[in-house]
Design a protein around this motif. Structure first.
Motif, short mmCIF file in Angstrom:
data_model
loop_
_atom_site.label_atom_id
_atom_site.label_comp_id
_atom_site.label_asym_id
_atom_site.label_seq_id
_atom_site.Cartn_x
_atom_site.Cartn_y
_atom_site.Cartn_z
N ALA A 25 -10.93 -8.25 -8.07
CA ALA A 25 -9.47 -8.32 -8.15
C ALA A 25 -8.89 -6.96 -8.52
CB ALA A 25 -9.05 -9.39 -9.17
N GLY A 26 -9.56 -6.25 -9.42
CA GLY A 26 -9.11 -4.90 -9.78
C GLY A 26 -9.16 -3.95 -8.60
N ILE A 27 -10.22 -4.05 -7.81
CA ILE A 27 -10.35 -3.20 -6.62
C ILE A 27 -9.27 -3.56 -5.60
CG2 ILE A 27 -11.83 -2.68 -4.63
CD1 ILE A 27 -14.24 -3.04 -6.62
N HIS A 28 -9.04 -4.85 -5.40
CA HIS A 28 -7.99 -5.29 -4.46
C HIS A 28 -6.62 -4.79 -4.92
CE1 HIS A 28 -10.63 -8.84 -2.97
NE2 HIS A 28 -10.92 -7.71 -2.37
N TYR A 29 -6.35 -4.90 -6.22
CA TYR A 29 -5.07 -4.46 -6.77
C TYR A 29 -4.88 -2.96 -6.51
CZ TYR A 29 -1.03 -4.61 -9.88
OH TYR A 29 0.24 -4.56 -10.39
N GLU A 30 -5.91 -2.18 -6.81
CA GLU A 30 -5.83 -0.73 -6.60
C GLU A 30 -5.61 -0.40 -5.12
OE1 GLU A 30 -9.14 1.33 -8.35
OE2 GLU A 30 -8.83 0.37 -10.28
N ALA A 31 -6.28 -1.11 -4.22
CA ALA A 31 -6.11 -0.87 -2.79
C ALA A 31 -4.69 -1.22 -2.34
CB ALA A 31 -7.13 -1.69 -1.99
N LEU A 32 -4.15 -2.31 -2.84
CA LEU A 32 -2.78 -2.68 -2.50
C LEU A 32 -1.77 -1.65 -3.01
CD1 LEU A 32 -3.06 -6.49 -3.19
CD2 LEU A 32 -2.45 -5.47 -0.99
N VAL A 33 -1.96 -1.17 -4.22
CA VAL A 33 -1.08 -0.16 -4.78
C VAL A 33 -1.19 1.14 -3.96
CG1 VAL A 33 -0.63 1.33 -6.78
CG2 VAL A 33 -0.97 -1.13 -7.09
N ALA A 34 -2.40 1.52 -3.56
CA ALA A 34 -2.58 2.72 -2.74
C ALA A 34 -1.87 2.56 -1.41
CB ALA A 34 -4.07 2.98 -2.53
N GLY A 35 -1.96 1.37 -0.80
CA GLY A 35 -1.25 1.13 0.45
C GLY A 35 0.25 1.18 0.27
N LEU A 36 0.73 0.61 -0.83
CA LEU A 36 2.14 0.64 -1.13
C LEU A 36 2.63 2.08 -1.34
CD1 LEU A 36 4.71 -0.99 -1.81
CD2 LEU A 36 3.92 -1.07 -4.17
N ASN A 37 1.87 2.86 -2.09
CA ASN A 37 2.21 4.26 -2.31
C ASN A 37 2.24 5.05 -1.00
OD1 ASN A 37 2.58 4.03 -5.07
ND2 ASN A 37 0.45 4.54 -5.53
N HIS A 38 1.29 4.74 -0.13
CA HIS A 38 1.24 5.42 1.18
C HIS A 38 2.48 5.09 2.00
CE1 HIS A 38 -0.44 7.25 4.74
NE2 HIS A 38 -0.14 6.16 5.41
N LYS A 39 2.86 3.81 2.02
CA LYS A 39 4.04 3.41 2.79
C LYS A 39 5.31 4.03 2.21
CE LYS A 39 6.47 -0.47 4.80
NZ LYS A 39 6.77 0.06 6.10
N LEU A 40 5.41 4.07 0.89
CA LEU A 40 6.60 4.64 0.26
C LEU A 40 6.63 6.16 0.37
CD1 LEU A 40 6.85 2.42 -2.93
CD2 LEU A 40 8.25 2.29 -0.85
#
Length: 109
Positions: free
Chosen positions: A93-108
């Protein structure tokens, strides 16, 4: 000003982040009760609902996650908390959370 999470991608990431957060909370609760006799652990599932909504074009505003019993075998403490499995879920779950945040940061970005 338009809402930040207005497009489908942003809404999906927001929903997934919330789902992962709920999974982390449920798993932490399970781990905290590893020695509680009779305790039954739970699992949070959001991926199926999210995938179905994205596949069918249903609004992500109406999508929910489910909390279900883990149904792991009862241990010698009289509960069904499998500490190794819970730890693995928490790490994933921690890895998934970090990947989602990285994707969000990339999009923003």
């Amino acid at each position: 000003m338009a809402p930040l999470f207005n497009d489908t991608t942003m809404k999906a990431v927001q929903f997934a982040l919330t789902g992962v957060n709920q999974r982390q909370q449920a798993t932490a609760h399970n781990i905290a009760n590893v020695n509680t006799p009779g305790f039954r652990s739970s699992r949070v599932n959001f991926e199926d609902s999210l995938a179905d909504a994205l596949r069918t074009g249903r609004s992500l505003d109406d999508v929910t996650w489910t909390t279900e019993r883990a149904n792991t075998p009862i241990n010698t403490r009289g509960n069904d908390v499998a500490l190794e499995e819970e730890s693995q879920i928490l790490i994933q779950a921690g890895i998934h959370y970090e990947a989602l945040v990285a994707g969000l940061n990339h999009k923003l970005g």
